[in-house]
Design an enzyme around this catalytic site. Sequence first.
Site, PDB file in Angstrom:
ATOM      1  N   LYS A  40       0.843  -1.201   0.000  1.00  0.00           N
ATOM      2  CA  LYS A  40       0.000   0.000   0.000  1.00  0.00           C
ATOM      3  C   LYS A  40       0.877   1.249   0.000  1.00  0.00           C
ATOM      4  O   LYS A  40       2.064   1.199   0.352  1.00  0.00           O
ATOM      5  CB  LYS A  40      -0.928   0.041   1.227  1.00  0.00           C
ATOM      6  N   PRO A  70       9.724  -3.874  -0.227  1.00  0.00           N
ATOM      7  CA  PRO A  70      10.850  -3.532   0.645  1.00  0.00           C
ATOM      8  C   PRO A  70      10.444  -3.497   2.124  1.00  0.00           C
ATOM      9  O   PRO A  70       9.346  -3.071   2.452  1.00  0.00           O
ATOM     10  CB  PRO A  70      11.260  -2.134   0.184  1.00  0.00           C
ATOM     11  N   GLY A 107       4.750  -6.296   5.759  1.00  0.00           N
ATOM     12  CA  GLY A 107       4.502  -7.238   6.862  1.00  0.00           C
ATOM     13  C   GLY A 107       3.025  -7.302   7.211  1.00  0.00           C
ATOM     14  O   GLY A 107       2.469  -8.393   7.415  1.00  0.00           O
ATOM     15  N   ASP A 166      -2.126  -1.374  10.766  1.00  0.00           N
ATOM     16  CA  ASP A 166      -2.368  -1.339   9.318  1.00  0.00           C
ATOM     17  C   ASP A 166      -3.011  -2.623   8.792  1.00  0.00           C
ATOM     18  O   ASP A 166      -3.457  -2.667   7.648  1.00  0.00           O
ATOM     19  CB  ASP A 166      -1.037  -1.183   8.557  1.00  0.00           C
TER      20      ASP A 166
HETATM   21  O1  C5P Z   1       0.257  -1.090  15.214  1.00  0.00           O
HETATM   22  P1  C5P Z   1       1.690  -1.232  14.871  1.00  0.00           P
HETATM   23  O2  C5P Z   1       2.311  -2.461  15.496  1.00  0.00           O
HETATM   24  O3  C5P Z   1       1.987  -1.141  13.427  1.00  0.00           O
HETATM   25  O4  C5P Z   1       2.408   0.024  15.528  1.00  0.00           O
HETATM   26  C1  C5P Z   1       3.799   0.074  15.724  1.00  0.00           C
HETATM   27  C2  C5P Z   1       4.108   1.277  16.593  1.00  0.00           C
HETATM   28  O5  C5P Z   1       3.868   2.489  15.853  1.00  0.00           O
HETATM   29  C3  C5P Z   1       3.256   1.419  17.847  1.00  0.00           C
HETATM   30  O6  C5P Z   1       3.790   0.679  18.898  1.00  0.00           O
HETATM   31  C4  C5P Z   1       3.305   2.917  18.096  1.00  0.00           C
HETATM   32  O7  C5P Z   1       4.529   3.270  18.678  1.00  0.00           O
HETATM   33  C5  C5P Z   1       3.295   3.496  16.690  1.00  0.00           C
HETATM   34  N1  C5P Z   1       1.938   3.819  16.225  1.00  0.00           N
HETATM   35  C6  C5P Z   1       1.281   4.901  16.788  1.00  0.00           C
HETATM   36  N2  C5P Z   1       0.001   5.199  16.378  1.00  0.00           N
HETATM   37  C7  C5P Z   1      -0.606   4.486  15.412  1.00  0.00           C
HETATM   38  C8  C5P Z   1       0.064   3.390  14.809  1.00  0.00           C
HETATM   39  C9  C5P Z   1       1.337   3.089  15.242  1.00  0.00           C
HETATM   40  O8  C5P Z   1       1.813   5.579  17.663  1.00  0.00           O
HETATM   41  N3  C5P Z   1      -1.849   4.814  15.028  1.00  0.00           N
END
Ligand code: C5P
Length: 294
Positions: free
Chosen positions: A11, A92, A100, A134
């Site tokens: 995406k 990538p 992922g 995501d």
């Molecule tokens: O949800 P995901 O594992 O992809 O998020 C990784 C990190 O990115 C979270 O632990 C957080 O630090 C940050 N994040 C955030 N707000 C979001 C999505 C991700 O702060 N809406």
Amino acid sequence: MSFMKVRSFAKINWMLRVLGERGDGYHGLETIFQSISLHDDLLIEKSDALTLSCDDRSIPLDDRNLAVRAAQVMIDEFKVNPVSIRLIKRIPVGGGLGGGSSNAATVLMAMNRLFELDISARRLRAIALSLGSDVPFFLEGGTAHATGRGEVLTALPFVGTIPLLMVIPDEPVSTPAAFARLDLLRKTSPASDWEEERGHWYWLPFLEKLPSVHDYLNNDLEETAFTLIPRLRELLARLEKEGPGWCHMTGSGSTLVAAFGTIEARDLARGSFSDMRTAVSETISRDEALKDLA
Ligand code: C5P
């Protein structure tokens, strides 16, 4: 059916607005996701043990990999047999292209089919969100507006087939590092308008004119990424000189994406980046993104 071969699409984000920290470790955000034709291939087969193999040796094969975690959740929750997963990696890693997360959603959907589980959309969305912010988008695909952590999704009309050029720097950006840096930067600058969500209605009229709306469609994490990888700013300026209709970093970076009016213009621009790793792709519809799982 004992195995499935499915594509797992990447995406981009047409825009990404980061709101305040919510108090649960996540930031509220507003984004428009877009499926693109760049994809990994996954071969998922019923097996005696949960295994992952990948042609790219830099990819972790244990439960640091979201595809493995997704399969493990399905095994635990629905008491199904394990699967062996073969992954051909093209998206990538650490590029903001959702590789992922896409792999995880694809594993959920493929195992749902493979074991004829008939899981409700609601349950599948909850499992997806437990794997990452995501991941729910990749259950839908196409073009979608998102709020919340990125999981409150509204499908938007297909924007048409838009040629894209991706410039992929060697330096990846970790998503938690990007958000942490943004918080730091905002602490030292006066509070702006990032506290409030604008609502998806705000963007709808502009989407019809894609990709000629680049002033409205930007990414709050771009400046943040520039502080982590200073040469990214120059790279983006260089890409802008190629005359795309729209051009921004995607997600938390570090991939830069440019949208062009024609394939010829896109390919010409690619020629100017022969010193960089690049990839070409185009926007795809929801039907295309989910074709292998229909
Ligand atoms: O949800 P995901 O594992 O992809 O998020 C990784 C990190 O990115 C979270 O632990 C957080 O630090 C940050 N994040 C955030 N707000 C979001 C999505 C991700 O702060 N809406």
